[in-house]
Design an enzyme around this catalytic site. Sequence first.
Site, PDB file in Angstrom:
ATOM      1  N   LYS A  48       1.558  -5.555  16.303  1.00  0.00           N
ATOM      2  CA  LYS A  48       1.508  -4.569  15.208  1.00  0.00           C
ATOM      3  C   LYS A  48       0.868  -3.225  15.580  1.00  0.00           C
ATOM      4  CE  LYS A  48       3.568  -5.898  12.579  1.00  0.00           C
ATOM      5  NZ  LYS A  48       5.036  -6.085  12.825  1.00  0.00           N
ATOM      6  N   HIS A 110       3.121  -9.351  24.303  1.00  0.00           N
ATOM      7  CA  HIS A 110       1.857  -9.228  23.551  1.00  0.00           C
ATOM      8  C   HIS A 110       0.715  -9.908  24.297  1.00  0.00           C
ATOM      9  CE1 HIS A 110       3.597  -7.334  20.125  1.00  0.00           C
ATOM     10  NE2 HIS A 110       4.197  -8.395  19.630  1.00  0.00           N
ATOM     11  N   SER A 140      -1.847  -4.369   9.103  1.00  0.00           N
ATOM     12  CA  SER A 140      -0.437  -4.528   9.439  1.00  0.00           C
ATOM     13  C   SER A 140      -0.138  -5.972   9.850  1.00  0.00           C
ATOM     14  CB  SER A 140      -0.071  -3.559  10.567  1.00  0.00           C
ATOM     15  OG  SER A 140       1.291  -3.646  10.879  1.00  0.00           O
ATOM     16  N   VAL A 230      13.566   8.141  16.140  1.00  0.00           N
ATOM     17  CA  VAL A 230      12.363   7.313  16.051  1.00  0.00           C
ATOM     18  C   VAL A 230      11.469   7.673  14.862  1.00  0.00           C
ATOM     19  CG1 VAL A 230      12.437   6.891  18.534  1.00  0.00           C
ATOM     20  CG2 VAL A 230      10.874   8.636  17.631  1.00  0.00           C
ATOM     21  N   PHE A 232      10.028   7.332  11.266  1.00  0.00           N
ATOM     22  CA  PHE A 232       9.833   6.096  10.502  1.00  0.00           C
ATOM     23  C   PHE A 232      11.004   5.824   9.548  1.00  0.00           C
ATOM     24  CE2 PHE A 232       8.190   3.698   6.859  1.00  0.00           C
ATOM     25  CZ  PHE A 232       7.754   2.555   7.513  1.00  0.00           C
ATOM     26  N   ASP A 233      11.384   6.805   8.749  1.00  0.00           N
ATOM     27  CA  ASP A 233      12.436   6.571   7.756  1.00  0.00           C
ATOM     28  C   ASP A 233      13.763   6.218   8.425  1.00  0.00           C
ATOM     29  OD1 ASP A 233      10.657   7.049   5.752  1.00  0.00           O
ATOM     30  OD2 ASP A 233      11.192   9.179   5.558  1.00  0.00           O
ATOM     31  N   GLY A 260       3.939   2.527   8.057  1.00  0.00           N
ATOM     32  CA  GLY A 260       3.969   3.454   9.179  1.00  0.00           C
ATOM     33  C   GLY A 260       2.977   4.595   9.050  1.00  0.00           C
TER      34      GLY A 260
END
Length: 295
Positions: A48, A110, A140, A230, A232-233, A260
Amino acid sequence: DPEKANVERPEMFDFHGVTMVHYFTDNWENVQKFQARPDDILIATYPKAGTTWVSQILDLLYFGETNPERQTTIPIYERVPFMDLLIPGVFSGKDLADNLPTTPRLIKTHFPVQFVPKSFWEQNCKIIYVARNGKDNMVSYYHFDTMNKVQPEAGTWSSYFQRFLQGKLAFGSWYDHVNGWWKKKQTYPNLHYMFYEDLIENTGREIDKLCSFLGLSPSAELKEKVLSGVQFDNMKKNQMANYSTLPVMDFKISPFMRKGKVSDWKNHFTVAQNEAFDEDYKTKIDPTLLFRDEI
Ligand code: A3P
């Protein structure tokens, strides 16, 4: 075939000193034997911290001009496979990574730094580490654990808060993760350590830094394409970037592309939690590692 995913909430257990769940350890021996190539690029994060964002940036930088169909037909989790993950019969990140047809291969992990397969170090691969301030990272991750069936149960927010401080979440302690990778940077020059907050503040500047690390000089046109792709929306409505094609996640509970933002922790932390976090933080964080929890 992710449609076949018949997954159950996993339990957490101690694995070589790190809290893990079986989906990320079941393929351990094979993953440890992963054969990296010198031009492989590893994207490493605590969950995250902005993995998908940076993955999409890199995919567009490398293939936005030469192979643009890729971004509209292949989900991000296949373009940039999650090496650690095994869902038997459904998804092996290691096999996907092995079989990536692209050069370079973009690979996600990760793992805390000590879990990275040794071949990446031997081949001197470029590695990009993305870190996010602990408060927002916690918020997050909490929402993610409520909606993702391959993650352990989130439980209540207050219990989650305690477990974050204790390092009892999948992939272990956030502190150990960000500190461990930060320390590695001192001895491994091919590691670019970047921050989610910086990306939010000035995406173009951070992409320029990434390009200089990677030795790329994108055209103005490509750079525009990356910047818009790239946002966010745009990523939120992009089915090939927003994870909506993965049935293990329930977007009715919380969408993958959730907010975001920096400082959403202020909508979740009580005053007492904030004080407890700050006290505990001072004792655990590497003092040379500077995070911003607001910008
Ligand atoms: P929030 O839950 O705070 O919204 P990861 O990809 O490592 O799982 O990280 C997911 C987090 O990054 C989510 O944070 C998600 O909304 C955010 N994120 C993904 N793409 C983003 C973008 N283009 N801009 C800003 N944040 C983004």
